[in-house]
Every structure is written in C-alpha cells, then in structure tokens.
Design an enzyme around this catalytic site. Structure first.
Site, PDB file in Angstrom:
ATOM      1  N   GLU A 439       8.387  71.727  32.710  1.00  0.00           N
ATOM      2  CA  GLU A 439       8.565  72.377  33.723  1.00  0.00           C
ATOM      3  C   GLU A 439       8.043  73.730  34.581  1.00  0.00           C
ATOM      4  O   GLU A 439       7.782  74.977  34.462  1.00  0.00           O
ATOM      5  CB  GLU A 439      10.243  73.367  33.279  1.00  0.00           C
ATOM      6  CG  GLU A 439      11.317  72.477  33.115  1.00  0.00           C
ATOM      7  CD  GLU A 439      11.574  71.025  33.881  1.00  0.00           C
ATOM      8  OE1 GLU A 439      11.150  72.039  35.725  1.00  0.00           O
ATOM      9  OE2 GLU A 439      11.899  70.585  33.737  1.00  0.00           O
ATOM     10  N   GLY A 440       6.180  73.177  33.860  1.00  0.00           N
ATOM     11  CA  GLY A 440       5.330  74.046  34.158  1.00  0.00           C
ATOM     12  C   GLY A 440       5.270  74.422  33.119  1.00  0.00           C
ATOM     13  O   GLY A 440       5.321  75.287  32.316  1.00  0.00           O
TER      14      GLY A 440
END
Length: 585
Positions: A439-440
């Site tokens: 998610e980054g």
C-alpha cells in the site's frame, strides 16, 4: 506463544473516558450506541478473535496456502472461521444500510479490526480488502453495478481484491500495461497480469470481485490514462446466476517471507469481461478511495502486531527466571528472579507499551474523524477530511514501523527462544515486515506527507491538524502537561512552516525524518492528554499505568524527535554526494 487477549481495558478507556464516544455518537446521529452496547460489541469481537482466529494463526503459518489445478486452498480452519464471521454479521459492520449493511461508526469497527489483526493477520487480509472494495464501489460505481455487487460484498457472500501492481509498475502506476478493450454491449475485455494480489483466489466464497486498473486504447499516457474496472471471477448466466467462469486465473502463488496463511497471487486476465467503475481515465482517483482506507488498515496491522508482540513479551518476562535483579532479590522463594525485574527488560517492555498504546490512541482519533467525515455536516466533513488526509501517511508508516520494532523487541525479550519458531515471536517479525512495504512503502508515505500534504498543499492540512491537536492540548487540566503539549505543537508547527518554499530535492531528503518528527510529536500530545484523563479514572491500576507510561514516553521516546528535527534540515548534499560508481561492491 502466550494466548492472545484483546486489550479491552485500554480500548474501553480510550473510547469512553478519553474520547467520550457516546457523546460523539449523539452528535453524529448514532445515539443508539450507549456504553453498554459498545462494550457488548467489543466483548463479542474479543471472543471471536481469541477463540476463532488466534488458534488458527500458527497452523496457518506452518501449513500455508496451496495452488492445485488453478484453485487455491487456504489453511485448515480458515474457511470455516470466515463462515462464522459473516454469519454473525461482522463483515456488514460498515456497509451501507441500502445494501444490507449495519452502517456502524468506524470507531466501533476499528477496535475489532485491531483484535483480528493481532490474533491472525493472514486471515484478516481478505476481509479487509473486501471492505476497501466496498468503499470504492459505493462511492464511484454506477447504480446498476452497485445493485448487483454491493449486497453480496457487504454480506460477505463474495470477497473483493485490489489489482494494481504489475512487475514493472509498483509505486509508479504510470507504467502499467494492462489493457481494456471496449465492447458493443458496454462491457470491456481486460488483458494483462497483476502481481501481489492478496486473496486473488481462495476457498471461502463462490465468487471474487476484482477491481482492476487498466488502460483504454485511446488513453493518454501516464496516470491520467488509467481506468478502473470491476472484473468478477464468475459471470452471470441467462438466469443471473454467477456460475460462468470468466477468463482469468491464478498464474502462481508468491513464496513469501510471512503472511503465509494468506494467498498472494499472480493474476492473469485473458480478455476477461469487466465493467467500468467511474469515468474513463479517472481510475486512479477511484482507486485512491480504496487505497486510503487500505493504508489506514495497514497501519492498524502495525498496531495489531505491536500489541501481540507486547503481550507475548510481558508474559514471558514474568515467567522467565534468570539471575537476580540488580536492585536486590525480588523473588526469594525462587532460585532466580523473573527477567521483568531487570531494568533493560523494563526498557524494552515500556518501549513496546508506550508506542503501542500511543498508536492505539491516534488510531481511535483517526476513526472518530472517519465517523465525522461520513456522518457530520458539510463543514465538519471537510475539516475531518483534511485532518485524515494529513494523518493517513503517519498512521500507515509510523504504526507499521512500530509494529516491526515491537516484534523485534519481542524476540529480544525471549532471547534464544525468540529465534525458535515454536514460540511464535519470529512469525510476528516475518508477518509484519510487509506492512512497511505494501500500500505504498513507508518512504513513499513520507514523501506524500511532506510534499502533497504539506508543502504543495500550502500548509492547509497541517494547519487543520495543528488546530485539532491544540484543542486536545488546551483541554488538559494539568497546567504543566498542558504547557508541554502546547510547546511540542509550537515546535512542530515551526519546523513545518520552515519547509515551505524549499526545493523538491531538499524536501524529499528530509521526508522520512519529518514523518518521524511529526509522529513522535503528535503521539506525545496524545500521551499527555491520556495521562490527564486517566488521573480521573476509577481504575487505580490504569491510572497509575497511564501516568508512569506517559512519563517514560516523554523522557525516553519523545526526545527522538530532536534527532529527526536536526536531520530533516540538513538538505540533500551528503545524500547525493556519491556518484553511482562510488557505491563500491
């Protein structure tokens, strides 16, 4: 590994005494949720996490997932636990009432989510991504798609995934190659491969709904040419029964460091039929609805792992007898004292405790503002949205750093036993490591915070955040603590303002230090506020615990912000000084 026990005492203190959650629910039109009902939900959630999920955790890690003839099998007990989960309505907690959901406040669901993560993170991932899928579809999909898919997703009869990443396109989604060909009937044929797809296939549900980023033939280059599509595993037949296989499948299962109980799939789409979600070439904006929710949920994963590691370390430290305490014999009836009496072990346990409880407080503040963004007035929604946007990268990155730190400390407290699989602590390190990446990555979160949420924003979101925490500080009754909290915020604001107008290179070089400086500062304010609230508590043990843990945080952990403050002002010269060929190997 000691048995997991949900941290109900701390959660109830934060909700009822620190946040006055019942008063909050009255203000947002959810007044039916009184303290008794809230506690009942928490207790039932604890029971599910402790008795259904936690016992499956180690076996899930040992057994892992299997792929045979294109079908994924999850570890023993995972599928039946999911059926119990949806039969008891847990999956529908946050779903809209229009589609069969309970539409509960986020602050009611988040403590339960933390419990499930602590008990069994691998199991939790699939239901987490389904909730994020529901958010994206509810906000962006056409009504005709909502009516088909949302009731099944909200009930948990079907699950959902996020299909973003490709081998060449991770953080930089501008590089993705998956194609979408429009068809005469309004559908699209999706072709391409996606990697790292959690729950891409499983044996829990009859259908899986994939949300896939792809490019239309005439799409502009870069992220402005990405569209979002809903691509089900099974399509409807002439009787609207979803039993026609779509042309997609699992290419392989990833062989991972951790989270072995969750199937992480390579997904191949071979002219698979799908439908557009939102507007053409606006897919990234649609997906960010899902991603922002998932980023906070990943932050909760860090919190859940931190709590599990802390519980294991405390239990072991109370039982493990080694040597005598330097302050004198503590257990004269034993041949040695428990290691919890050793000052260095106390240092480690207090670090776990202070960071975990501080993150939990910030997580519930976040959840409270998610409630306001959903149920408040237009002005309240805007203010809450600005605050949440600023806090999201902090929650995702700092919480997951804390999860890994707490897991590492847990192994250290166990000593050599922590290195052995049967004690369970090393699994927490392996399971939590991915939370700093997906998610980054946390470095990307730091860049998002310092650039998009601070400097490019002109400081608007930071100003909202500052005002919010100043209100918290001003409500502290202890004058000394109030003064300290306000001074922490004044310093944070001064550092934030000094970054305005700096070059992109300068800002990027200080990004991670700014995130950590901000995190230690804001959680410091939370701790001073919590200790102040706890001073009025009827629970004498909790009152003493909060005050003493707050003192530890202020004396031993808060000073870390000074190192990060110094580092973030150094610019990029030393970071970029070495030429590529000077990285000698």
């Amino acid at each position: 590994m000691p048995e997991y026990r949900a941290p109900l005492t701390d959660q109830q203190f934060l909700l009822h005494e620190w946040l006055d959650i019942a008063g909050h629910y009255q203000r947002i039109g959810k007044g039916d949720f009184d303290q008794e009902l809230i506690n009942e939900i928490l207790q039932q959630g604890a029971k599910f996490a402790e008795t259904e999920l936690a016992p499956l955790n180690r076996n899930g890690d040992e057994q892992s997932c299997k792929l045979s003839d294109g079908k994924v099998t999850t570890p023993d007990g995972f599928a039946s636990a999911y059926q119990n989960y949806i039969e008891n309505g847990w999956n529908a907690m946050l779903g809209s009432e229009d589609f069969g959901g309970q539409e509960l406040p986020y602050s009611m669901a988040v403590p339960f989510h933390e419990m499930m993560i602590s008990a069994n993170l691998s199991w939790r991932l699939i239901s987490m991504l389904t909730e994020s899928s529901i958010l994206a579809l509810d906000k962006h999909a056409a009504d005709c798609l909502k009516e088909i898919y949302l009731p099944k997703l909200v009930s948990g009869e079907w699950t959902g995934t996020m299909c973003l990443t490709e081998p060449q396109a991770g953080t930089d989604l501008a590089l993705l190659n998956t194609k979408a060909e429009p068809q005469a009937d309004g559908s699209y044929l999706i072709s391409g491969s996606k990697i790292f797809i959690s729950g891409g296939d499983q044996d829990w549900t009859d259908n899986i709904i994939h949300l896939v980023l792809a490019r239309l033939p005439d799409a502009p280059p870069g992220v402005k040419g990405i569209s979002l599509f809903i691509v089900p595993k099974f399509l409807p037949n002439d009787n609207d029964e979803f039993n026609v296989p779509n042309t997609l499948g699992v290419g392989s299962l990833e062989h991972k460091m951790g989270l072995k109980g969750c199937p992480t799939c390579v997904m191949n789409f071979d002219s698979a039929k799908g439908w557009l979600v939102g507007q053409e070439n606006n897919g990234l904006a649609c997906m960010f609805t899902m991603m922002n929710d998932a980023r906070f949920q990943v932050g909760l994963q860090g919190l859940g792992i931190a709590e599990a590691a802390y519980q294991g370390a405390v239990a072991y430290a109370k039982e493990r007898l080694q040597s005598r305490a330097p302050q004198g014999v503590q257990q004269p009836d034993q041949k040695a004292d428990a290691i919890i009496h050793q000052p260095d072990v106390r240092r480690m346990l207090l670090t776990q405790k202070a960071l975990t409880e501080g993150c939990r407080a910030l997580a519930l503040l976040y959840a409270k503002n998610m409630d306001i963004e959903r149920f408040g007035t237009d002005q309240e929604k805007h203010q809450a949205g600005e605050l949440l946007a600023f806090l999201t990268p902090i929650a995702k990155a700092f919480f997951t750093d804390v999860g890994q730190e707490s897991a590492q400390i847990g192994v250290q407290v166990f000593g050599g036993h922590g290195f052995i699989r049967e004690w369970g602590m090393e699994q927490l390190i392996r399971d939590s490591r991915i939370t700093q990446l997906y998610e980054g990555t946390n470095g990307i979160q730091a860049l998002d915070l310092i650039s998009r949420k601070l400097t490019r924003d002109g400081g608007k979101k930071q100003a909202v955040t500052l005002a919010y925490f100043q209100e918290i500080a001003n409500n502290i009754s202890n004058a000394k603590d109030k003064e300290l909290a306000l001074s922490i915020l004044a310093e944070w604001d001064q550092v934030s303002q000094a970054l305005m107008g700096q070059s992109g290179e300068y800002v990027a070089s200080g990004a991670y230090d700014y995130l950590l400086f901000s995190s230690y500062s804001l959680i410091g304010v939370c701790w001073l506020s919590m200790a102040d609230t706890a001073s009025q508590s009827d629970n004498e043990v909790l009152k003493a615990s909060k005050r003493k843990t707050c003192d530890f945080y202020i004396k031993r952990l808060l000073p870390k912000k000074e190192l990060h403050k110094q580092s973030l002002t150094l610019g990029s010269e030393d970071l970029l000084a070495l030429k590529e060929d000077e990285f000698i190997v």
